[in-house]
Design an enzyme around this catalytic site. Structure first.
Site, PDB file in Angstrom:
ATOM      1  N   GLY A 183       0.895  -1.209  -0.082  1.00 57.83           N
ATOM      2  CA  GLY A 183       0.055   0.024  -0.056  1.00 57.83           C
ATOM      3  C   GLY A 183       0.858   1.285   0.202  1.00 57.83           C
ATOM      4  O   GLY A 183       1.522   1.298   0.854  1.00 57.83           O
ATOM      5  N   GLY A 184       0.819   1.990  -1.050  1.00 57.63           N
ATOM      6  CA  GLY A 184       1.597   3.036  -1.138  1.00 57.63           C
ATOM      7  C   GLY A 184       0.871   4.568  -0.974  1.00 57.63           C
ATOM      8  O   GLY A 184       1.174   5.546  -1.546  1.00 57.63           O
ATOM      9  N   HIS A 444      10.128  37.838   5.777  1.00 60.00           N
ATOM     10  CA  HIS A 444      11.392  37.456   5.038  1.00 60.00           C
ATOM     11  C   HIS A 444      12.474  37.194   6.122  1.00 60.00           C
ATOM     12  O   HIS A 444      12.650  38.153   7.231  1.00 60.00           O
ATOM     13  CB  HIS A 444      11.533  38.428   4.006  1.00 60.00           C
ATOM     14  CG  HIS A 444      13.088  38.012   3.219  1.00 60.00           C
ATOM     15  ND1 HIS A 444      12.779  37.304   2.367  1.00 60.00           N
ATOM     16  CD2 HIS A 444      14.319  38.437   3.456  1.00 60.00           C
ATOM     17  CE1 HIS A 444      14.338  37.154   1.700  1.00 60.00           C
ATOM     18  NE2 HIS A 444      15.110  37.726   2.389  1.00 60.00           N
TER      19      HIS A 444
END
Length: 465
Positions: A183-184, A444
């Site tokens: 299952g991925g 920033h």
């Protein structure tokens, strides 16, 4: 044992159930909470929290091991490196224990009565709870079903022995040398990435043509690149057939139709989850279903008066934060407040490396709903903060209606982008337009600047690309 009478009975103390009980208690509702296991449910005890702890430990170990192997471009060297997985699990269990205690304290503060045991309906107002001291009968004016979900096993690959669940994987004290994951999806890849970083040889077997099939290929591509760097073998279009004759390997059918044996010390099956209803007595109630799930309306009411259902038992998306929001809403409805489910989006996160976050509609989903869209995308390779923390892979993408610039979707893939989920969801929930985000000053240097930069691109005046 004397019967308990209350206004609200909540069955299940997972994220949805305990939040519902706490909020109801805060509002003065006489509330009883029944739980068969530990407070916090799957998410706190064997899911969200412990898996993220293991992922963090694996990230730290992988980074230090890279320094030991003289690959660090920033000049750090480490002489030796090893991991004590038992100690890591103990640390993880300590975090879970602290959160268990925190939930118990919050419930006590809200005057919620807790009954430990397994609940089974007798009728629409009565529940029998098997406790350590006998059967406790509880009668309530309103009942919330919040029993959650459990892993699904494959018919030819039942759990037991080498075949383990995600719960088992989070309790391993010895590192499997060879780990095969069936299952991925997000659970398999989150844990597979962690074990690969810890040193296991990992193979992922996915039946569909793409890992993470619920995400678009552009978001998945950076994850696939990282798996390759970690040495994880990914086999798409492959189907698990069961154990080999010797029982020490997984037998699969490849995309080319050939049979192949994959030797494994452990086989982790992560093929989905199903609602937890066994032993609950739900067969005694006439509740409408949507497939295996309980059908609910926009107030989480079931087809029976006075009975509500929240969380995984009501179907996709099976996310803790959805259950919490439902629980908080139902508590207020029971307390007499006017509420309804009017959420515009529920963000979803895949804690792989790099992480994926989605909110609202993808470009393909928006077009399928008939929208003409503006799309802006900004790569982290042009983001200063991403450069300084060596996390340049990935991008932020914004989706807006072309006619009025209303933001209807946002996605990102990259290091730490899970923390952008709040900004994405808030923008969509508040009805933001591209101009609103463009006009908001973003600090920033931060990765969050990529959100604004993607909007600039959608508006046609990108600044840093």
């Amino acid at each position: 044992m004397k019967e308990i009478l209350c206004k609200l009975l909540v069955i299940g103390a997972g994220p949805g159930g305990y939040v519902c009980a706490i909020r109801a208690g805060q509002l003065g509702v006489d509330t009883v909470l029944v739980e068969a296991g530990k407070l916090g449910g799957t998410c706190l005890n064997v899911g969200c929290i412990p898996s993220k702890a293991l992922i963090h430990a694996a990230d730290e170990f992988c980074a230090i091991r890279g320094m030991q192997q003289a690959r660090s471009p920033i000049g750090i060297r480490v002489e030796s490196c090893s991991i004590d997985l038992a100690a890591t699990v103990a640390w993880k269990n300590g975090i879970v224990g602290r959160l268990n205690s925190g939930v118990a304290a919050l419930l006590q503060k809200a005057s919620v009565k807790i009954v430990h045991g397994r609940a089974a309906f007798r009728d629409g107002k009565t529940v029998a709870v098997e406790t350590e001291t006998g059967v406790q009968i509880i009668r309530a004016e309103a009942i919330v079903i919040a029993t959650g979900s459990e892993p699904v096993s494959l018919p030819d690959l039942p759990f037991g022995g080498r075949v383990i669940t995600s719960t088992d994987a989070l309790s391993l004290t010895n590192l499997p040398e060879r780990l095969v994951i069936v299952g991925g999806g997000y659970i398999g890849l989150e844990l597979g990435t962690a074990f690969a970083k810890l040193g296991s040889k990992v193979i992922v077997v996915e039946a569909t043509p793409q890992i993470l099939p619920l995400y678009d290929s552009e978001l998945v591509r950076p994850v696939s690149r990282r798996l390759e760097q970690l040495g994880v073998r990914v086999m798409t279009g492959a189907k698990a057939k069961g154990l080999s004759a010797a029982g020490d390997a997984l037998l699969i059918e490849t995309s080319a139709g050939r049979e192949e044996e994959l030797p494994a010390d452990r086989i982790l099956a992560t093929v989905g989850r199903r609602p937890r209803t066994e032993g609950s007595g739900l067969q005694e109630l006439d509740l409408d279903r949507a497939g295996p799930y309980l059908r609910i309306d926009d107030q989480c009411r079931t087809s029976m008066r006075g009975i509500y259902a929240i969380g995984d038992i009501t179907g996709e998306p099976m996310l803790a934060h959805r259950a919490m929001a439902q629980g908080e809403m139902v508590a207020e409805i029971v307390a007499g407040r006017k509420r309804g489910w009017d959420k515009r989006c529920i963000p979803a996160i895949c804690f792989t490396d790099p992480e994926i976050v989605t909110a609202g509609l993808s470009p393909a989903e928006a077009r399928a709903q008939g929208y003409e869209v503006r799309i802006g995308q900004f790569p982290f390779s042009a983001n200063g903060r991403a450069m300084t923390i060596q996390a340049e892979d990935g991008f932020v993408r914004i989706v807006a209606r072309a006619d009025n610039n209303l933001v209807i979707g946002a996605q990102a893939v990259g290091n730490g982008v899970s923390e952008l989920s709040t900004a994405f969801a808030l923008a969509i929930e508040m009805g933001a337009r591209l101009e609103d985000i463009a006009g908001t000053i973003h600090a920033h240097p931060t990765r969050g600047e990529a959100f604004q930069e993607a909007v600039f691109k959608a508006l046609g005046h990108a600044l840093h690309i």
